[in-house]
Design a protein around this motif. Structure first.
Motif, PDB file in Angstrom:
ATOM      1  N   LYS A 196      15.413   5.454   3.434  1.00  0.00           N
ATOM      2  CA  LYS A 196      15.550   4.200   4.191  1.00  0.00           C
ATOM      3  C   LYS A 196      16.337   3.149   3.408  1.00  0.00           C
ATOM      4  CE  LYS A 196      11.084   3.835   4.537  1.00  0.00           C
ATOM      5  NZ  LYS A 196       9.730   3.344   4.850  1.00  0.00           N
ATOM      6  N   TYR A 197      16.877   3.540   2.262  1.00  0.00           N
ATOM      7  CA  TYR A 197      17.565   2.571   1.392  1.00  0.00           C
ATOM      8  C   TYR A 197      18.734   1.935   2.149  1.00  0.00           C
ATOM      9  CZ  TYR A 197      19.824   0.814  -2.882  1.00  0.00           C
ATOM     10  OH  TYR A 197      20.381   0.021  -3.857  1.00  0.00           O
ATOM     11  N   PRO A 198      18.803   0.608   2.208  1.00  0.00           N
ATOM     12  CA  PRO A 198      19.815  -0.055   3.047  1.00  0.00           C
ATOM     13  C   PRO A 198      21.256   0.187   2.612  1.00  0.00           C
ATOM     14  CG  PRO A 198      18.044  -1.571   2.455  1.00  0.00           C
ATOM     15  CD  PRO A 198      17.853  -0.354   1.616  1.00  0.00           C
TER      16      PRO A 198
ATOM     17  N   ARG B 199       7.687  12.866  -2.693  1.00  0.00           N
ATOM     18  CA  ARG B 199       7.688  12.589  -1.261  1.00  0.00           C
ATOM     19  C   ARG B 199       7.659  11.082  -1.011  1.00  0.00           C
ATOM     20  NH1 ARG B 199      10.288  14.734   1.882  1.00  0.00           N
ATOM     21  NH2 ARG B 199      11.005  12.599   2.130  1.00  0.00           N
ATOM     22  N   GLY B 200       6.837  10.369  -1.769  1.00  0.00           N
ATOM     23  CA  GLY B 200       6.814   8.920  -1.620  1.00  0.00           C
ATOM     24  C   GLY B 200       8.139   8.286  -1.954  1.00  0.00           C
ATOM     25  N   TYR B 201       8.791   8.795  -3.017  1.00  0.00           N
ATOM     26  CA  TYR B 201      10.073   8.218  -3.410  1.00  0.00           C
ATOM     27  C   TYR B 201      11.135   8.485  -2.349  1.00  0.00           C
ATOM     28  CZ  TYR B 201      14.533   7.426  -5.623  1.00  0.00           C
ATOM     29  OH  TYR B 201      15.805   6.977  -5.873  1.00  0.00           O
ATOM     30  N   TYR B 202      11.226   9.701  -1.844  1.00  0.00           N
ATOM     31  CA  TYR B 202      12.286  10.000  -0.879  1.00  0.00           C
ATOM     32  C   TYR B 202      12.018   9.381   0.486  1.00  0.00           C
ATOM     33  CZ  TYR B 202      15.171  12.358  -4.138  1.00  0.00           C
ATOM     34  OH  TYR B 202      16.010  12.582  -5.196  1.00  0.00           O
ATOM     35  N   ASP B 203      10.777   9.068   0.794  1.00  0.00           N
ATOM     36  CA  ASP B 203      10.529   8.248   1.982  1.00  0.00           C
ATOM     37  C   ASP B 203      11.148   6.861   1.782  1.00  0.00           C
ATOM     38  OD1 ASP B 203       9.211  10.278   3.264  1.00  0.00           O
ATOM     39  OD2 ASP B 203       7.202   9.571   2.735  1.00  0.00           O
TER      40      ASP B 203
ATOM     41  N   PRO C 287       4.469   0.189  -4.844  1.00  0.00           N
ATOM     42  CA  PRO C 287       3.783   0.407  -3.556  1.00  0.00           C
ATOM     43  C   PRO C 287       4.667   1.051  -2.495  1.00  0.00           C
ATOM     44  CG  PRO C 287       3.218  -1.749  -4.446  1.00  0.00           C
ATOM     45  CD  PRO C 287       4.298  -1.193  -5.326  1.00  0.00           C
ATOM     46  N   ASP C 288       5.997   0.803  -2.557  1.00  0.00           N
ATOM     47  CA  ASP C 288       6.882   1.379  -1.542  1.00  0.00           C
ATOM     48  C   ASP C 288       7.317   2.798  -1.875  1.00  0.00           C
ATOM     49  OD1 ASP C 288       8.643   0.944  -3.627  1.00  0.00           O
ATOM     50  OD2 ASP C 288       9.861  -0.546  -2.582  1.00  0.00           O
ATOM     51  N   GLY C 289       6.835   3.342  -3.006  1.00  0.00           N
ATOM     52  CA  GLY C 289       7.156   4.711  -3.379  1.00  0.00           C
ATOM     53  C   GLY C 289       8.192   4.850  -4.474  1.00  0.00           C
TER      54      GLY C 289
END
Length: 832
Positions: free
Chosen positions: A407-409, A399-403, A354-356
């Motif tokens: 934001k990867y901590p 695009r979903g994955y790189y969004d 769901p988060d891409g």
């Protein structure tokens, strides 16, 4: 704009910023990841210290540092463990070897340590392994005051890298006084029993057996340019998108509109289709297995990995297929290839989180092996090129994955906290240049991956920036890092990237490109400038795949500079084709003497039996792309560039919106004549500038014939010959490529004293002497080595020859050599 891929669209999309999220410890996100990690060291100036091996852990050995007669009191001791990259998924990427479980640090005013003062004592009980963390331990200033010597003593040794012995291993020792390392550059001594003084080749590490892997002086070396840790976070490097000023590109690569006829390139591409479809791991259920497993969906019960198969990079099998299939399908239709590609993309979409997140490994395994860069970059390459075939779902997934990724901590950990993390930079920059790119994709690279010391050092033409690259591996993969910096220039127009790019190209071309065009640097081994090693670890196909892409970008910027297409051409003939085993497989290294690196299923994973390797993945991607290197289009729509010579045709749109086509027929390199025919949709003559490459290997100027009439239009080696005129349908251009045999003298580590080695080339084609031993010697019946050319006798097959007196030898293009012994660098001795 070719692989600039709708840059305007990228700028039009909104800038994505880091989303606020609760602060988490790294181990909450990735179990097994540690804070205060030490970046891996590999180049010889940064190699670790290792003592001699012993069969028992209950042994004592020491290293000591002379701090000088006026040394300041020590306040902290920093101990850097010996760390090695670990490629398999059982552990996190870096593990500490040879760190003692019991040890102490003492100070004394004499080097004999007859009256030592204890600063740190860890000898009473076993200590935990520090893994890859830097140990910073405070000490009492009073205890070290007036003490000139500092000694680290191991009383219970750690397990050695070979896993069978014990030894002491350290990467660096620092003694801090008022924040300054007073040990830096100071003399190091070791004990006489187990110590190794200076640089010693232990030859005990299966990864690094070629290296001098113990270096006592490195214990007090200066810090690396960006520190010893893995954290990289430099927001000041980010260039605001409103300040971007992209450079003007003068040429672009056709993404379609090229048709292939029978020739060398089409043969290679058709064989690549056979490789993709007949691979034992190429069925759809095996290609998507990792994605299904990560999503908890049913998977095939047994994958039956071939011997030596690289299975540890989950998702790379599908990515390898997508890279090869998507590029191929832009030029050659194949229903089965397309249906498998569509099925793979559909399954990746089905398994998307769901988060891409879409990778073939779980999110908490980002730091395992080379997931963070290698595998991520592969899937990114494959999906971008899949999107270019018309499957828009691939772009949506990316695009979903790189969004998610942007934001990867743990972005600040990725470049140096994962194995070869910098090779993932190009994934982000290609996304930024894609039809669904955003400026944030590039800004992430600038903030977390950009290395200003490397940028400036390369611009200054400092060769140590390549062979002594101070982080991870000095490696042919540096060229794909450079692809990313080239992309940053294409996006921002910042001149510093351009200066870096030209500096890298000049250094690499002058010092790490073999005669024939293969790359002369591979990870781990020693590759000083002009070393040009001929066997073992040299000529990695990955390296030339990246080198091709880098030269392609330079061609867009400066298309009249023939040097860039010359490098592409040599890479194609002498590495890409040479490493293709018909439709059966793709070879890893382009060995230049001995035997080729053919797949042998009986060989272990450390030998020739590797399958799904980095070179197979990049190799099939490059083979599938070969059609795009033949021509390029002038971005002012004035015409085209003819870069390579093979039977093919290109169609483009003229400024007045007519379709124009140039068809080329040739059997080069087997025959040198080239015939081109112009056609257009206009009933009137059409203005077009056809720029024909006159290769730098041309033996003489090249004269054109227009419509079968001789002209005064002559081009000179190393240039593009511009034919700017009004063309009517049916107009022709003909010429003879001035390719001849020529010799080039070898210099490098494999020179033979008292003799001279030479490479034989025909135009761009490197020749091999099949049936000859690595150090074969040929007695030339003439007054100079080039008399060998007069000795060659044709064998009936183009570019195949025999040599009188050497009946077992057959001279042929290196790319056509099979399993026999060969050399590309025989000794040529002139007969007395």
């Amino acid at each position: 704009m070719a692989r600039l891929l709708c840059f305007a669209l990228a700028l039009a999309l909104p800038l994505r910023v880091l989303a606020a999220s609760p602060k988490k410890n790294v181990t909450d996100i990735v179990p097994g990841l540690y804070e205060n990690q030490m970046a891996f060291t590999a180049a010889s100036w940064y190699l670790p210290y290792q003592s001699k091996l012993t069969d028992t852990e209950n042994a004592t050995t020491w290293v000591q540092i002379d701090l000088g007669s006026n040394a300041s009191p020590v306040e902290q001791v920093q101990i850097y463990p010996l760390v090695q990259p670990h490629y398999w998924p059982e552990t996190m990427p870096y593990v500490s070897f040879a760190f003692p479980s019991r040890w102490k640090v003492e100070a004394d005013d004499t080097d004999s340590f007859n009256n030592p003062t204890m600063l740190i004592d860890r000898t009473g009980e076993d200590q935990p392994n520090p893994r890859d963390t830097i140990q910073t331990i405070p000490v009492d200033r009073k205890q070290s005051a007036g003490r000139r010597y500092l000694r680290f003593t191991a009383t219970k040794l750690g397990i050695s890298i070979d896993g069978q012995h014990y030894q002491l291993g350290l990467s660096k020792l620092s003694a801090l006084s008022d924040g300054t390392d007073i040990a830096e550059g100071k003399e190091v001594a070791v004990d006489s029993a187990l110590g190794n003084s200076g640089v010693v080749n232990l030859g005990s590490d299966p990864y690094n057996a070629d290296l001098p892997i113990s270096n006592s002086s490195a214990l007090t070396r200066p810090p690396r340019a960006m520190g010893e840790g893995v954290i990289t976070d430099n927001p000041e490097n980010v260039i605001d998108p409103k300040d971007w000023n992209p450079p003007q590109l003068l040429a672009s690569t056709p993404l379609s509109g090229v048709k292939l006829g029978d020739g060398v390139i089409k043969t290679a591409m058709v064989d690549n289709i056979g490789y993709l479809l007949n691979d034992s791991m190429g069925s759809v259920d095996k290609l998507v297995h990792d994605f299904l497993a990560r999503a908890g969906k049913p998977t095939p019960s047994n994958l039956n990995y071939p011997v030596g198969y690289w299975a540890q990079y989950q998702g790379s099998n599908a990515a390898r297929f997508l890279m090869g299939a998507s590029n191929t399908l832009r030029w050659i239709d194949n229903d089965e290839l397309r249906s498998r590609m569509e099925a793979v993309v559909a399954t990746i979409a089905e398994c998307a989180e769901p988060d891409g997140f879409i990778m073939g490994y779980p999110q908490d395994q980002m730091f395992l092996g080379e997931h963070a860069a290698y595998t991520r970059a592969w899937l990114t390459h494959g999906l971008i090129d899949t999107g270019l075939t018309g499957i828009k779902k691939a772009f949506t997934l990316l695009r979903g994955y790189y969004d998610w990724y942007n934001k990867y901590p743990l972005l600040k950990h990725l470049m140096r906290g994962s194995v070869q993390g910098a090779q993932g930079m190009v994934a982000n920059t290609l996304m930024a240049l894609s039809p669904v790119g955003t400026p944030r994709d590039a800004n992430v690279v600038q903030q977390y991956f950009q290395m200003n010391f490397w940028r400036d050092g390369l611009a200054a033409r400092d060769p140590s920036m390549i062979w002594q690259y101070p982080y991870d591996h000095p490696h042919t993969y540096l060229s794909t890092n450079m692809e990313a910096y080239a992309d940053l220039y294409l996006l921002t127009g910042d001149q510093r990237y351009h200066d870096m790019l030209l500096g890298y190209w000049e250094l690499f071309y002058k010092h790490w490109i073999h005669i024939g065009g293969s790359t002369a640097i591979v990870e781990f081994g020693q590759y000083p400038p002009d070393s040009y090693r001929l066997d073992g670890l040299t000529g990695e196909l990955c390296g030339n795949s990246f080198w091709i892409r880098l030269n392609q970008r330079l061609h867009w910027l400066d298309p009249d500079n023939e040097a860039y297409t010359n490098q592409i051409e040599q890479s194609v003939y002498n590495v890409v084709l040479a490493n293709q085993n018909g439709d059966k497989g793709i070879i890893y290294h382009a060995h230049l003497v001995g035997q080729k690196d053919f797949e042998d299923p009986a060989v272990s994973a450390y030998g020739n039996g590797m399958i799904n390797t980095c070179c197979e993945g990049q190799g099939t991607r490059t083979l599938g792309s070969l059609a795009e290197f033949i021509f390029s289009r002038a971005n002012d729509r004035s015409g085209i560039y003819v870069n390579l010579f093979d039977t093919a045709a290109i169609t483009w749109s003229t400024p007045d919106n007519h379709n124009a086509t140039l068809s080329m027929k040739t059997q080069f390199p087997f025959h040198n004549d080239v015939h081109m025919t112009f056609a257009s949709s206009s009933e009137s003559p059409v203005r077009a500038n056809i720029r024909i490459r006159v290769p730098s290997w041309a033996a003489r100027p090249m004269q054109l014939s227009i419509n079968h009439s001789n002209t005064t239009i002559t081009g000179y080696p190393g240039s593009y010959l511009s034919v700017d005129r009004k063309w009517s349908s049916g107009d022709t251009v003909s010429f003879i490529l001035p390719a001849e045999y020529h010799l080039e003298k070898y210099t490098g580590e494999y020179e033979i004293p008292g003799h001279s080695r030479y490479a034989l080339e025909y135009g761009p084609v490197l020749m091999g002497f099949a049936g000859a031993l690595s150090n074969a010697s040929i007695s030339v019946s003439g007054s100079k080595p080039s008399s060998l050319i007069d000795m060659l006798q044709g064998s009936g097959q183009p570019l195949h020859s025999s040599i009188p007196g050497y009946d077992s030898y057959e001279v042929m293009p290196y790319w056509q050599i099979g399993h026999q012994n060969f050399t590309c660098f025989p000794v040529l001795d002139v007969a007395s």
